[in-house]
Design a protein around this motif. Structure first.
Motif, PDB file in Angstrom:
ATOM      1  N   GLN A   1     -16.911  30.184  38.323  1.00  0.00           N
ATOM      2  CA  GLN A   1     -16.202  30.765  39.094  1.00  0.00           C
ATOM      3  C   GLN A   1     -16.095  29.570  40.046  1.00  0.00           C
ATOM      4  OE1 GLN A   1     -15.220  33.807  39.856  1.00  0.00           O
ATOM      5  NE2 GLN A   1     -16.025  34.528  37.538  1.00  0.00           N
ATOM      6  N   GLU A   2     -15.604  29.296  41.205  1.00  0.00           N
ATOM      7  CA  GLU A   2     -15.193  28.271  41.931  1.00  0.00           C
ATOM      8  C   GLU A   2     -16.553  27.610  41.912  1.00  0.00           C
ATOM      9  OE1 GLU A   2     -12.644  25.459  43.725  1.00  0.00           O
ATOM     10  OE2 GLU A   2     -11.458  27.029  42.794  1.00  0.00           O
ATOM     11  N   SER A   3     -17.232  27.778  42.626  1.00  0.00           N
ATOM     12  CA  SER A   3     -18.436  27.477  43.104  1.00  0.00           C
ATOM     13  C   SER A   3     -20.154  27.690  42.387  1.00  0.00           C
ATOM     14  CB  SER A   3     -18.986  27.763  44.711  1.00  0.00           C
ATOM     15  OG  SER A   3     -18.406  29.032  45.109  1.00  0.00           O
ATOM     16  N   GLU A   4     -19.660  28.224  41.432  1.00  0.00           N
ATOM     17  CA  GLU A   4     -20.919  28.672  40.357  1.00  0.00           C
ATOM     18  C   GLU A   4     -20.868  28.511  39.224  1.00  0.00           C
ATOM     19  OE1 GLU A   4     -22.129  32.445  41.775  1.00  0.00           O
ATOM     20  OE2 GLU A   4     -21.388  33.292  40.317  1.00  0.00           O
ATOM     21  N   ILE A   5     -22.093  28.206  38.442  1.00  0.00           N
ATOM     22  CA  ILE A   5     -21.544  28.599  36.981  1.00  0.00           C
ATOM     23  C   ILE A   5     -23.021  29.570  36.379  1.00  0.00           C
ATOM     24  CG2 ILE A   5     -22.944  25.696  36.517  1.00  0.00           C
ATOM     25  CD1 ILE A   5     -21.530  25.655  33.825  1.00  0.00           C
ATOM     26  N   GLU A   6     -23.221  29.858  35.408  1.00  0.00           N
ATOM     27  CA  GLU A   6     -24.107  30.816  34.919  1.00  0.00           C
ATOM     28  C   GLU A   6     -24.017  30.297  33.786  1.00  0.00           C
ATOM     29  OE1 GLU A   6     -24.765  36.325  34.739  1.00  0.00           O
ATOM     30  OE2 GLU A   6     -23.086  35.338  35.008  1.00  0.00           O
ATOM     31  N   ILE A   7     -25.039  29.926  32.660  1.00  0.00           N
ATOM     32  CA  ILE A   7     -25.352  30.026  31.378  1.00  0.00           C
ATOM     33  C   ILE A   7     -25.732  31.340  30.547  1.00  0.00           C
ATOM     34  CG2 ILE A   7     -27.532  28.532  30.390  1.00  0.00           C
ATOM     35  CD1 ILE A   7     -25.008  26.312  32.303  1.00  0.00           C
ATOM     36  N   LEU A   8     -24.929  31.710  29.838  1.00  0.00           N
ATOM     37  CA  LEU A   8     -25.379  32.856  29.542  1.00  0.00           C
ATOM     38  C   LEU A   8     -25.924  32.137  28.227  1.00  0.00           C
ATOM     39  CD1 LEU A   8     -21.770  34.218  29.945  1.00  0.00           C
ATOM     40  CD2 LEU A   8     -22.987  34.449  31.070  1.00  0.00           C
ATOM     41  N   GLY A   9     -26.085  31.115  27.380  1.00  0.00           N
ATOM     42  CA  GLY A   9     -27.072  31.127  26.979  1.00  0.00           C
ATOM     43  C   GLY A   9     -26.999  29.725  26.580  1.00  0.00           C
ATOM     44  N   GLY A  10     -28.179  29.187  25.179  1.00  0.00           N
ATOM     45  CA  GLY A  10     -27.427  28.703  24.861  1.00  0.00           C
ATOM     46  C   GLY A  10     -28.726  27.373  23.508  1.00  0.00           C
ATOM     47  N   SER A  11     -28.530  26.827  22.638  1.00  0.00           N
ATOM     48  CA  SER A  11     -29.519  26.062  21.657  1.00  0.00           C
ATOM     49  C   SER A  11     -30.880  26.138  22.245  1.00  0.00           C
ATOM     50  CB  SER A  11     -29.127  25.130  20.692  1.00  0.00           C
ATOM     51  OG  SER A  11     -28.938  24.697  21.387  1.00  0.00           O
ATOM     52  N   TRP A  12     -31.537  26.396  21.649  1.00  0.00           N
ATOM     53  CA  TRP A  12     -32.804  26.039  21.802  1.00  0.00           C
ATOM     54  C   TRP A  12     -33.357  24.355  22.615  1.00  0.00           C
ATOM     55  CZ3 TRP A  12     -36.854  22.444  19.781  1.00  0.00           C
ATOM     56  CH2 TRP A  12     -35.783  21.933  18.675  1.00  0.00           C
ATOM     57  N   ASN A  13     -32.888  23.522  21.982  1.00  0.00           N
ATOM     58  CA  ASN A  13     -33.022  22.165  22.723  1.00  0.00           C
ATOM     59  C   ASN A  13     -31.797  21.310  22.656  1.00  0.00           C
ATOM     60  OD1 ASN A  13     -31.228  21.724  20.255  1.00  0.00           O
ATOM     61  ND2 ASN A  13     -31.794  19.870  19.163  1.00  0.00           N
ATOM     62  N   LEU A  14     -31.312  21.941  23.962  1.00  0.00           N
ATOM     63  CA  LEU A  14     -30.403  21.673  24.482  1.00  0.00           C
ATOM     64  C   LEU A  14     -30.515  20.714  25.938  1.00  0.00           C
ATOM     65  CD1 LEU A  14     -27.355  21.307  24.443  1.00  0.00           C
ATOM     66  CD2 LEU A  14     -27.284  23.713  26.217  1.00  0.00           C
ATOM     67  N   ASN A  15     -29.868  19.620  26.136  1.00  0.00           N
ATOM     68  CA  ASN A  15     -30.487  19.193  27.364  1.00  0.00           C
ATOM     69  C   ASN A  15     -28.723  18.499  28.142  1.00  0.00           C
ATOM     70  OD1 ASN A  15     -33.047  18.554  26.445  1.00  0.00           O
ATOM     71  ND2 ASN A  15     -32.071  17.015  25.717  1.00  0.00           N
ATOM     72  N   TYR A  16     -28.872  18.622  28.951  1.00  0.00           N
ATOM     73  CA  TYR A  16     -27.486  19.093  29.870  1.00  0.00           C
ATOM     74  C   TYR A  16     -27.643  19.087  31.445  1.00  0.00           C
ATOM     75  CZ  TYR A  16     -28.284  23.911  30.576  1.00  0.00           C
ATOM     76  OH  TYR A  16     -28.412  24.979  31.286  1.00  0.00           O
ATOM     77  N   LYS A  17     -26.468  18.278  31.789  1.00  0.00           N
ATOM     78  CA  LYS A  17     -26.343  18.349  33.442  1.00  0.00           C
ATOM     79  C   LYS A  17     -25.607  18.973  33.891  1.00  0.00           C
ATOM     80  CE  LYS A  17     -28.754  13.620  33.442  1.00  0.00           C
ATOM     81  NZ  LYS A  17     -28.013  12.311  33.952  1.00  0.00           N
ATOM     82  N   ILE A  18     -25.469  19.436  34.545  1.00  0.00           N
ATOM     83  CA  ILE A  18     -24.581  20.017  35.648  1.00  0.00           C
ATOM     84  C   ILE A  18     -24.584  19.252  37.470  1.00  0.00           C
ATOM     85  CG2 ILE A  18     -23.693  22.526  36.661  1.00  0.00           C
ATOM     86  CD1 ILE A  18     -25.379  23.646  34.601  1.00  0.00           C
ATOM     87  N   ASN A  19     -23.304  17.980  37.190  1.00  0.00           N
ATOM     88  CA  ASN A  19     -22.859  18.064  38.699  1.00  0.00           C
ATOM     89  C   ASN A  19     -21.694  18.567  39.512  1.00  0.00           C
ATOM     90  OD1 ASN A  19     -22.272  15.952  41.079  1.00  0.00           O
ATOM     91  ND2 ASN A  19     -22.522  14.553  39.687  1.00  0.00           N
ATOM     92  N   LEU A  20     -22.843  19.624  40.635  1.00  0.00           N
ATOM     93  CA  LEU A  20     -21.596  20.239  41.555  1.00  0.00           C
ATOM     94  C   LEU A  20     -20.701  19.399  42.148  1.00  0.00           C
ATOM     95  CD1 LEU A  20     -24.830  22.649  42.131  1.00  0.00           C
ATOM     96  CD2 LEU A  20     -22.639  23.263  40.998  1.00  0.00           C
ATOM     97  N   GLY A  21     -21.213  18.293  42.960  1.00  0.00           N
ATOM     98  CA  GLY A  21     -19.809  17.924  43.376  1.00  0.00           C
ATOM     99  C   GLY A  21     -18.781  17.415  42.461  1.00  0.00           C
ATOM    100  N   PHE A  22     -18.926  16.794  41.019  1.00  0.00           N
ATOM    101  CA  PHE A  22     -17.583  16.301  40.582  1.00  0.00           C
ATOM    102  C   PHE A  22     -17.498  17.626  40.140  1.00  0.00           C
ATOM    103  CE2 PHE A  22     -20.225  12.584  41.410  1.00  0.00           C
ATOM    104  CZ  PHE A  22     -18.448  11.894  42.076  1.00  0.00           C
ATOM    105  N   LYS A  23     -18.542  18.559  40.478  1.00  0.00           N
ATOM    106  CA  LYS A  23     -17.736  20.060  38.724  1.00  0.00           C
ATOM    107  C   LYS A  23     -17.727  19.178  37.378  1.00  0.00           C
ATOM    108  CE  LYS A  23     -15.634  23.292  42.267  1.00  0.00           C
ATOM    109  NZ  LYS A  23     -14.422  23.721  42.419  1.00  0.00           N
ATOM    110  N   THR A  24     -18.824  18.472  36.640  1.00  0.00           N
ATOM    111  CA  THR A  24     -18.854  18.565  35.954  1.00  0.00           C
ATOM    112  C   THR A  24     -20.064  18.861  34.695  1.00  0.00           C
ATOM    113  OG1 THR A  24     -20.218  16.539  36.422  1.00  0.00           O
ATOM    114  CG2 THR A  24     -17.445  15.777  35.533  1.00  0.00           C
ATOM    115  N   ILE A  25     -20.057  19.780  33.652  1.00  0.00           N
ATOM    116  CA  ILE A  25     -21.053  19.981  32.647  1.00  0.00           C
ATOM    117  C   ILE A  25     -21.122  18.929  31.585  1.00  0.00           C
ATOM    118  CG2 ILE A  25     -22.022  21.494  31.271  1.00  0.00           C
ATOM    119  CD1 ILE A  25     -20.558  23.415  32.947  1.00  0.00           C
ATOM    120  N   LYS A  26     -22.496  18.060  31.511  1.00  0.00           N
ATOM    121  CA  LYS A  26     -21.887  17.423  30.873  1.00  0.00           C
ATOM    122  C   LYS A  26     -23.547  17.930  29.367  1.00  0.00           C
ATOM    123  CE  LYS A  26     -22.491  12.276  29.625  1.00  0.00           C
ATOM    124  NZ  LYS A  26     -22.913  10.883  30.275  1.00  0.00           N
TER     125      LYS A  26
END
Length: 77
Positions: free
Chosen positions: A45-70
């Motif tokens: 959404q504009e100001s939110e992210i919903e994680i619905l699922g992922g692999s068991w060993n997934l590593n990620y970063k979410i930067n709300l200020g820059f709106k990035t998912i790495k």
């Protein structure tokens, strides 16, 4: 690890390994690796992210200020 950036809805960006594929349906996304396994499922959404699922060993970063998912994982060699 080399990465690629893909623009998403609402000004969000996903940064991941170039071999990962991204599929979308409206505001929902699925990222698939080279073995056709789901790495991450999420919706935006504009100001939110919903994680619905992922692999068991997934590593990620979410930067709300820059709106990035790495996604920090690289494919297995």
């Amino acid at each position: 690890m080399s990465t690629k950036s893909n623009k998403l809805l609402h000004g969000w960006t996903i940064i991941s390994h170039p071999s990962y594929q991204i599929f979308s349906n409206k505001n929902a996304y699925v990222i698939i690796d080279e073995d056709h396994d789901v790495v991450l499922r999420f919706s935006l959404q504009e100001s939110e992210i919903e994680i619905l699922g992922g692999s068991w060993n997934l590593n990620y970063k979410i930067n709300l200020g820059f709106k990035t998912i790495k996604i920090l994982n690289a494919p297995e060699e």
